[in-house]
Design a protein around this motif. Structure first.
Motif, mmCIF file in Angstrom:
data_model
loop_
_atom_site.group_PDB
_atom_site.id
_atom_site.type_symbol
_atom_site.label_atom_id
_atom_site.label_comp_id
_atom_site.label_asym_id
_atom_site.label_seq_id
_atom_site.Cartn_x
_atom_site.Cartn_y
_atom_site.Cartn_z
ATOM 1 N N THR A 76 90.130 10.059 -38.859
ATOM 2 C CA THR A 76 89.124 9.792 -37.842
ATOM 3 C C THR A 76 88.606 8.371 -37.975
ATOM 4 O OG1 THR A 76 87.017 10.625 -36.925
ATOM 5 C CG2 THR A 76 87.199 10.516 -39.303
ATOM 6 N N ARG A 77 87.929 7.897 -36.898
ATOM 7 C CA ARG A 77 87.079 6.719 -37.008
ATOM 8 C C ARG A 77 85.615 7.134 -37.154
ATOM 9 N NH1 ARG A 77 89.248 1.662 -35.621
ATOM 10 N NH2 ARG A 77 87.223 0.969 -36.385
ATOM 11 N N VAL A 99 89.806 7.901 -43.407
ATOM 12 C CA VAL A 99 89.353 6.857 -42.485
ATOM 13 C C VAL A 99 90.036 5.549 -42.864
ATOM 14 C CG1 VAL A 99 87.107 7.956 -42.161
ATOM 15 C CG2 VAL A 99 87.365 6.175 -43.909
ATOM 16 N N ASN A 103 85.985 1.069 -42.079
ATOM 17 C CA ASN A 103 85.411 1.959 -41.076
ATOM 18 C C ASN A 103 83.883 1.886 -41.101
ATOM 19 O OD1 ASN A 103 86.093 4.048 -39.077
ATOM 20 N ND2 ASN A 103 84.953 5.434 -40.404
ATOM 21 N N SER A 104 83.266 2.362 -40.048
ATOM 22 C CA SER A 104 81.812 2.372 -39.932
ATOM 23 C C SER A 104 81.152 2.968 -41.177
ATOM 24 C CB SER A 104 81.393 3.194 -38.709
ATOM 25 O OG SER A 104 80.034 3.550 -38.765
ATOM 26 N N ASP A 124 94.136 0.805 -40.073
ATOM 27 C CA ASP A 124 93.686 1.307 -38.781
ATOM 28 C C ASP A 124 93.831 2.824 -38.745
ATOM 29 O OD1 ASP A 124 96.403 1.809 -38.381
ATOM 30 O OD2 ASP A 124 96.682 0.192 -36.937
ATOM 31 N N PHE A 125 93.409 3.418 -37.614
ATOM 32 C CA PHE A 125 93.411 4.872 -37.490
ATOM 33 C C PHE A 125 94.809 5.450 -37.687
ATOM 34 C CE2 PHE A 125 94.358 8.452 -34.663
ATOM 35 C CZ PHE A 125 93.548 9.424 -35.233
ATOM 36 N N ASP A 229 84.740 1.577 -31.459
ATOM 37 C CA ASP A 229 85.755 2.200 -32.305
ATOM 38 C C ASP A 229 86.172 3.582 -31.816
ATOM 39 O OD1 ASP A 229 83.421 3.523 -33.012
ATOM 40 O OD2 ASP A 229 83.495 2.991 -35.127
#
Length: 328
Positions: A76-77, A99, A103-104, A124-125, A229
């Protein structure tokens, strides 16, 4: 994918965990757009995003069919992972979430707070997704994809709520990440027999679904470097694309600057915090302001989980707009 009775059963599953989210008409947004506006506030769910609905329906079915399941894993993001962590906690299942690096931070913390084991992998995802699949096979866990009939049926409950509350919407703008939200809107609309036009929204920096919609086949992108995102998808899901191709009118692409202006508009006009994907439908409606004048417009505010640093950047940013694209 499902019938109306199955969708209503999903609504019962969701209702056991959370109340319906509000659908508000905001007069300042109506002035801004020159149209009647209804905002579906999926930023008001227990995880601050629409995906909680899909996680609840997916895990409910899984526990009934396979009560001895060892646990879940996915990539996931942020919002998909929070959804699974929230649902798994209610059903007492362990969950591991992958993740991408960078990521956030705030979404990572939220997933961990809901009980997920969090692992950073890849740039990346897509890299995180492939690692989640590998680890699921090695550890005997249930791999939960980003697009699945249960997830679509779950998130379609927000469209069911909205279209029963506002049955006469002319057009509904929906952000596209991996496609569950817009597919849920299309399917709920068709099951209810509504005539609402469903319009997808993507970032110009991650336009894989828009390109695929135009080409009539899967088109991947090399990068998905949008600040939004929740829409940073490089590889479309073929099942999602098939539903979108049949049921959506078009896909509008919006820039990060336009999304930033929409984040600010939500804050000033409604005092609601929108993440990038959540603000994208408003950005698209502003882009198509002339087309929508005098209509009844629905906007899916799909989530409010935006990092504080990014919110500050977008709030402070000066945006150059055309006369038809109003900025705050």
């Amino acid at each position: 994918m499902f019938d109306l009775s199955q969708l209503e059963h999903a609504q019962e599953v969701v209702a056991a965990a959370m109340p319906p989210t509000p659908a508000h008409a905001w007069p300042l947004l109506a002035q801004r757009l020159g149209a009647s506006v209804i905002v579906k506030h999926e930023n008001h769910t227990p995880i601050g995003a629409f995906k909680v609905r899909g996680g609840l329906v997916y895990v409910d079915r899984l526990k009934r069919e396979r009560p001895g399941i060892a646990g879940l894993t996915s990539a996931t993001r942020g919002n998909h992972g929070q959804s699974l962590a929230f649902a798994a906690g209610r059903y007492r299942l362990p969950v591991t979430i992958y993740v991408p690096r960078g990521n956030s931070v705030e979404k990572n913390r939220a997933m961990q707070a809901f009980g997920a084991e969090l692992i950073e992998h890849g740039e990346d995802f897509e890299a995180a997704r492939l690692e989640a699949i590998r680890q699921a096979e090695a550890r005997g866990l249930e791999i939960v994809p980003s697009f699945h009939p249960d997830l679509v049926r779950g998130v379609a409950t927000y469209a069911l709520e909205l279209l029963r509350t506002a049955p006469d919407l002319d057009v509904l703008y929906v952000p596209i990440g991996q496609g569950s939200g817009i597919c849920g809107c299309i399917l709920a609309r068709d099951l209810l027999g509504r005539k609402t036009e469903v319009v997808g929204v993507q970032s110009t920096e991650a336009p894989s679904y828009a390109l695929s919609f135009a080409a009539g086949k899967i088109v991947s992108t090399e990068t998905g470097n949008t600040r939004a995102d929740g829409m940073a998808t490089r590889v479309p899901d073929p099942d999602a694309l098939a539903i979108i191709a049949k049921g959506a009118s078009r896909i509008v692409q919006v820039t990060d600057d336009e999304i930033g202006a929409a984040v600010r508009a939500y804050w000033t006009d409604t005092h609601n915090l929108a993440e990038g994907a959540g603000a994208a439908p408003l950005a698209a409606a502003l882009q198509e302001k002339t087309r929508n004048r005098g209509k009844r417009v629905g906007l899916i505010l799909s989530g409010g989980n935006i990092d504080f640093d990014l919110f500050q950047k977008w709030i402070a940013q000066e945006v150059v707009t055309t006369p038809d694209r109003m900025a705050v």
